[in-house]
Design an enzyme around this catalytic site. Structure first.
Site, PDB file in Angstrom:
ATOM      1  N   MET A   1       0.662  -1.277   0.166  1.00 22.39           N
ATOM      2  CA  MET A   1      -0.140  -0.253   0.174  1.00 22.39           C
ATOM      3  C   MET A   1       1.173   1.477   0.163  1.00 22.39           C
ATOM      4  O   MET A   1       0.921   2.055   0.746  1.00 22.39           O
ATOM      5  CB  MET A   1      -1.161  -0.008   1.600  1.00 22.39           C
ATOM      6  CG  MET A   1      -1.340  -0.780   1.357  1.00 22.39           C
ATOM      7  SD  MET A   1      -2.493  -1.490   2.891  1.00 22.39           S
ATOM      8  CE  MET A   1      -1.995  -1.412   4.130  1.00 22.39           C
ATOM      9  N   ASP A   2       0.886   1.505  -1.278  1.00 22.79           N
ATOM     10  CA  ASP A   2       2.888   2.728  -1.403  1.00 22.79           C
ATOM     11  C   ASP A   2       1.617   3.938  -2.031  1.00 22.79           C
ATOM     12  O   ASP A   2       0.579   3.900  -2.315  1.00 22.79           O
ATOM     13  CB  ASP A   2       3.188   2.179  -2.505  1.00 22.79           C
ATOM     14  CG  ASP A   2       4.929   3.167  -2.304  1.00 22.79           C
ATOM     15  OD1 ASP A   2       4.783   4.046  -1.243  1.00 22.79           O
ATOM     16  OD2 ASP A   2       5.548   2.885  -3.530  1.00 22.79           O
ATOM     17  N   GLY A   3       1.656   5.212  -1.051  1.00 22.96           N
ATOM     18  CA  GLY A   3       1.554   6.159  -1.453  1.00 22.96           C
ATOM     19  C   GLY A   3       0.343   7.436  -0.289  1.00 22.96           C
ATOM     20  O   GLY A   3       0.112   8.045  -0.964  1.00 22.96           O
TER      21      GLY A   3
END
Length: 274
Positions: free
Chosen positions: A25-27
């Site tokens: 779950m990047d960003g």
């Protein structure tokens, strides 16, 4: 899901449905900065996106979902940021096990994977409560990687294997049958071979509670795995949409599943050969 989404789900379910989808779950922080939101607001938006994505997965028939919630490396961030993230994690763990939660609605069993001893006592105890509270659920599985890295997982598995084999050897020695060969044993031809094999390691992996992932989805367009499920990801698809995690939606999941279905025969052949 709404009516259109349910129709899409029915169409997708005609083809092979992945057993296991994992998410990096990047960003979240970049999302908050991009929208001039307060600290922590990106992670809260990310949690809502996660709940929607899990619902889509379970309604599609994906039994296992794994999320990379907090890396061991994340402890190196600013102390106030780590503390804020841990407080949010604690709050959301408690939400997950409420009677009306998505977890109970879909019969999801929760596992926390990682070096949980690194967590603060309140977070660790909340994680343990969630695992106990959902232990009777059997329809789906959610694995939450918390205080996790793949290198730590592999090291843990090796240490557990060595300890197990040492105990076995010590038991044989006490009976006079060990011959000093704790880590070696003979095969049917009388040759010596290592007593630790791949299956021994795999059963001691944190992620042994689920099959290897079919798809890993990492947002923000990055194609790095960032020390996540390195052992388990040899034969899976990596989908890296160029959006930030809170922006992920149903269509991104649909695209990943369609790509999996298109490559299904190839992936299965690779799995057989490995």
């Amino acid at each position: 899901m709404d009516e259109d989404s349910s129709s899409i789900s029915r169409v997708l379910s005609v083809g092979p449905v992945p057993d296991h989808i994992a998410f990096i779950m990047d960003g979240n922080r970049r999302y908050a900065k991009k929208r001039n939101l307060l600290d922590g607001a990106g992670h809260r938006s990310g949690y809502l996106a996660l709940m929607n994505m899990l619902k889509y997965c379970y309604e599609l028939g994906v039994k296992y979902a794994t999320i990379y919630a907090f890396s061991i490396d994340n402890f190196r961030r600013r102390p106030e940021e780590v503390q804020s993230t841990m407080q949010l994690i604690l709050e959301k763990i408690e939400d997950l096990i409420k009677e009306e939660s998505m977890v109970n609605q879909y019969g999801v069993r929760i596992y926390f994977l990682g070096s949980l001893k690194l967590l603060s006592k309140p977070v660790r105890l909340a994680a343990e409560r969630a695992m106990v509270a959902t232990s009777g659920n059997s329809k789906s599985v959610l694995s939450i990687c918390l205080a996790y890295t793949s290198s730590d997982e592999i090291l843990h598995a090796v240490q557990e294997c060595c300890g197990e084999k040492w105990d076995e050897g010590s038991a044989l020695e006490s009976k006079g049958a060990g011959n000093g060969l704790v880590f070696l044993k003979g095969n049917e031809n009388g040759k010596i071979k290592p007593s630790i094999v791949v299956k021994d390691l795999e059963k001691h992996m944190y992620a042994a509670v689920a099959p290897d992932p079919d798809i890993i989805i990492r947002t923000s367009g990055e194609t790095r795995l960032s020390n996540f499920l390195l052992w388990q990801s040899a034969n899976c698809l990596l989908y890296a949409p160029p959006i930030l995690w809170p922006e992920i939606g149903l269509w991104h999941l649909i695209w990943a599943v369609l790509d999996f279905q298109r490559n299904f025969s190839y992936l299965k052949e690779k799995t057989k050969l490995s």
